[in-house]
Scaffold this active site. Structure first.
Site, PDB file in Angstrom:
ATOM      1  N   HIS A 123       0.793  -1.113  -0.073  1.00 27.82           N
ATOM      2  CA  HIS A 123      -0.032   0.029  -0.044  1.00 27.82           C
ATOM      3  C   HIS A 123       0.884   1.333  -0.039  1.00 27.82           C
ATOM      4  CE1 HIS A 123      -2.701   2.812   1.868  1.00 27.82           C
ATOM      5  NE2 HIS A 123      -3.766   2.100   1.684  1.00 27.82           N
ATOM      6  N   ASP A 200       2.854  -4.680   8.099  1.00 29.04           N
ATOM      7  CA  ASP A 200       1.707  -3.795   7.930  1.00 29.04           C
ATOM      8  C   ASP A 200       0.408  -4.750   7.964  1.00 29.04           C
ATOM      9  OD1 ASP A 200      -0.419  -2.574   6.877  1.00 29.04           O
ATOM     10  OD2 ASP A 200       0.260  -1.844   5.284  1.00 29.04           O
ATOM     11  N   GLN A 203      -4.664  -5.251   7.056  1.00 25.31           N
ATOM     12  CA  GLN A 203      -5.581  -6.379   6.220  1.00 25.31           C
ATOM     13  C   GLN A 203      -5.660  -7.929   6.986  1.00 25.31           C
ATOM     14  OE1 GLN A 203      -8.028  -5.718   4.088  1.00 25.31           O
ATOM     15  NE2 GLN A 203      -7.093  -3.463   3.659  1.00 25.31           N
ATOM     16  N   LYS A 226     -10.843  -1.240  10.197  1.00 25.32           N
ATOM     17  CA  LYS A 226     -10.976  -2.261   9.375  1.00 25.32           C
ATOM     18  C   LYS A 226     -11.363  -3.750  10.262  1.00 25.32           C
ATOM     19  CE  LYS A 226      -7.875  -0.340   5.922  1.00 25.32           C
ATOM     20  NZ  LYS A 226      -8.274  -0.211   4.542  1.00 25.32           N
ATOM     21  N   CYS A 364      -4.514   2.309  -3.765  1.00 23.58           N
ATOM     22  CA  CYS A 364      -3.309   2.761  -3.203  1.00 23.58           C
ATOM     23  C   CYS A 364      -2.161   1.889  -3.421  1.00 23.58           C
ATOM     24  CB  CYS A 364      -3.607   3.171  -1.930  1.00 23.58           C
ATOM     25  SG  CYS A 364      -4.893   4.466  -1.285  1.00 23.58           S
TER      26      CYS A 364
HETATM   27  N1  PMP Z   1      -1.941  -0.576   4.445  1.00 23.27           N
HETATM   28  C1  PMP Z   1      -2.852  -1.430   4.016  1.00 23.27           C
HETATM   29  C2  PMP Z   1      -2.486  -2.954   3.418  1.00 23.27           C
HETATM   30  C3  PMP Z   1      -4.301  -0.982   3.811  1.00 23.27           C
HETATM   31  O1  PMP Z   1      -5.160  -1.629   3.381  1.00 23.27           O
HETATM   32  C4  PMP Z   1      -4.556   0.330   4.378  1.00 23.27           C
HETATM   33  C5  PMP Z   1      -5.894   0.822   4.288  1.00 23.27           C
HETATM   34  N2  PMP Z   1      -6.567   0.706   2.971  1.00 23.27           N
HETATM   35  C6  PMP Z   1      -3.413   1.041   4.967  1.00 23.27           C
HETATM   36  C7  PMP Z   1      -2.275   0.307   4.880  1.00 23.27           C
HETATM   37  C8  PMP Z   1      -3.749   2.426   5.443  1.00 23.27           C
HETATM   38  O2  PMP Z   1      -4.623   2.301   6.622  1.00 23.27           O
HETATM   39  P1  PMP Z   1      -5.248   3.648   7.051  1.00 23.27           P
HETATM   40  O3  PMP Z   1      -5.496   4.258   6.109  1.00 23.27           O
HETATM   41  O4  PMP Z   1      -6.237   3.168   8.136  1.00 23.27           O
HETATM   42  O5  PMP Z   1      -4.057   4.450   7.908  1.00 23.27           O
END
Ligand code: PMP
Length: 407
Positions: A123, A200, A203, A226, A364
């Site tokens: 991401h 990270d 998910q 999430k 993203c």
């Molecule tokens: N890493 C991953 C794998 C994600 O799916 C997300 C959220 N889409 C993020 C980081 C960022 O999370 P947040 O926007 O809650 O900071």
């Protein structure tokens, strides 16, 4: 709680509405999950009965708010099996957790010529902070390649590791494809070279049992929203000795031991990293979200989601023009795909007209999309409250949409 899908669905008020004249089918869970009534009520209860600033107050409300707030830290310690609750730091989310590590661990330990390793699946929030750090320090960012089905190349990873590697920062589960990375091996190999590892877990924490002691990761970043909890709130888990060795993140109240105009000494962990008044109500409500997960049981949630994934993969694959993106052997309940000849956004808009919420675009993960030579995908992601009949609804709509370009 037994696994009764109708009982579970009753706990989520948002699900019971029509969108564009059709019953809502919410398949955008990888972006954010819906909230059970216990979480929603915890937010209003807090403001109705307990609202107070925490940690410093000498009065009853402050004491109550502090106890409830700190109770969530204990719940989260158990949730990821940290050794101590001091290893749980509250942040704004996964993004801030990663930035915290980049700013503090990075500032202290990354030097010119050092290397940081990430993967093609990341991401943007696990790419950009490291690029910024590398630029500032004169360090190098290396990227683990992936196969055509979206699995990281472990052999290539082993070859990227060297004595220059100071940190490996890798996604546990890909938000765009659902791939589950073999993180235990990734961590083991990094540690052999003396590098630290950040996972990270944005998910993974909602789908898998994530045990930080078993995995032996140095950091784990994840987001409350999430996990059926509120937005704008997250966690950074870090091993005590690593956190203690890091400089503070932001300066301000709460993170200090003593301040004089000549010098400031810093508080112990976790408070050293929690400057300012935190998101008290949302932290308390997050505890209720984890209670919900524990009451259903992670194993039962996973079994249900796996069943939905298997069912949807089979059902969707029968649609002419359906092209899946990322078909790793180990996956969570995420299906990314394109419809031949159609832009993902158009597919998403047409599904929305039928009450079906999916995500479209690059998720993203622009470098990952580039790796597949595509602009984006349509992504359906399933959660505890989804059903096979919702998947049937989507398959019917999708078949009609796909027919426009795939006769
Ligand atoms: N890493 C991953 C794998 C994600 O799916 C997300 C959220 N889409 C993020 C980081 C960022 O999370 P947040 O926007 O809650 O900071």
């Amino acid at each position: 709680m037994s696994f009764n899908i109708e009982e579970i669905r009753k706990l989520f008020p948002v699900l019971h509405q029509e969108v564009n004249g059709k019953p809502l089918v919410y398949f955008d869970n990888a972006a954010t999950t819906q909230k059970p009534i216990s979480v929603i009520e915890a937010l209003s209860n807090y403001y109705e009965t307990d609202n107070s600033n925490i940690h410093r107050g000498a009065h009853t409300l402050a004491d109550r708010a502090t106890r409830y707030f700190e109770n969530t830290r204990k719940i989260l310690k158990d949730f990821v099996n940290a050794r101590e609750e001091e290893e749980i730091i509250f942040t704004k989310g996964t993004t801030e957790s990663i930035n915290l590590v980049a700013s503090t661990f990075g500032r202290k330990y990354i030097k010119a010529g050092d290397e940081i390793i990430i993967s093609t699946l990341e991401h943007h929030s696990n790419i950009v902070p490291w690029q910024m750090l590398c630029e500032e320090k004169g360090a190098t960012l290396k990227v683990i390649p992936i196969s055509d089905i979206g699995e990281i190349d472990l052999e290539a990873y082993a070859n990227l590791l060297s004595d220059k590697t100071k940190l490996v920062s890798i996604v546990h589960v890909s938000n765009a494809l659902g791939t589950i990375n073999p993180v235990k091996q990734v961590i083991h190999l990094a540690h052999e070279k003396g590098a630290k590892v950040l996972l990270d877990g944005a998910q993974s924490t909602s789908h898998l049992d994530v045990d930080v002691q078993e995995l032996d990761c140095d950091f784990l970043a994840f987001s409350a929203h999430k996990l059926y909890g509120p937005t704008g709130l997250g966690v950074l888990y870090g091993k005590r000795e690593v956190l203690e060795s890091m400089p503070p993140y932001q300066g301000g109240g709460e993170m200090i031991k003593e301040v004089t105009f000549a010098k400031t000494t810093y508080n112990e962990i976790p408070f050293k990293f929690e400057a300012g008044t935190p998101n008290i109500a949302d932290v308390i409500a997050f505890g209720k979200a984890i209670d919900f997960i524990q009451s259903v049981g992670k194993d039962r949630i996973k079994a249900h989601e796996d069943e939905l994934l298997g069912y949807a993969s089979k059902t969707f694959s029968e649609i002419k023009g359906f092209e899946p993106v990322g078909t790793a052997k180990e996956k969570v309940s995420v299906i990314s795909f394109n419809i031949r000849g159609m832009h993902p956004f158009d597919v998403g808009m047409m599904l929305d007209a039928n009450g079906i919420a999916v995500r479209t675009g690059h998720h993203c993960t622009q470098p990952l999309m580039k790796r597949f030579g595509i602009e984006g995908t349509v992504r359906a992601s399933f959660s505890v409250y989804n059903t096979k009949s919702e998947i049937d609804q989507m398959a019917t709509s999708l078949a009609k949409i796909a027919k426009i370009k795939n006769k």
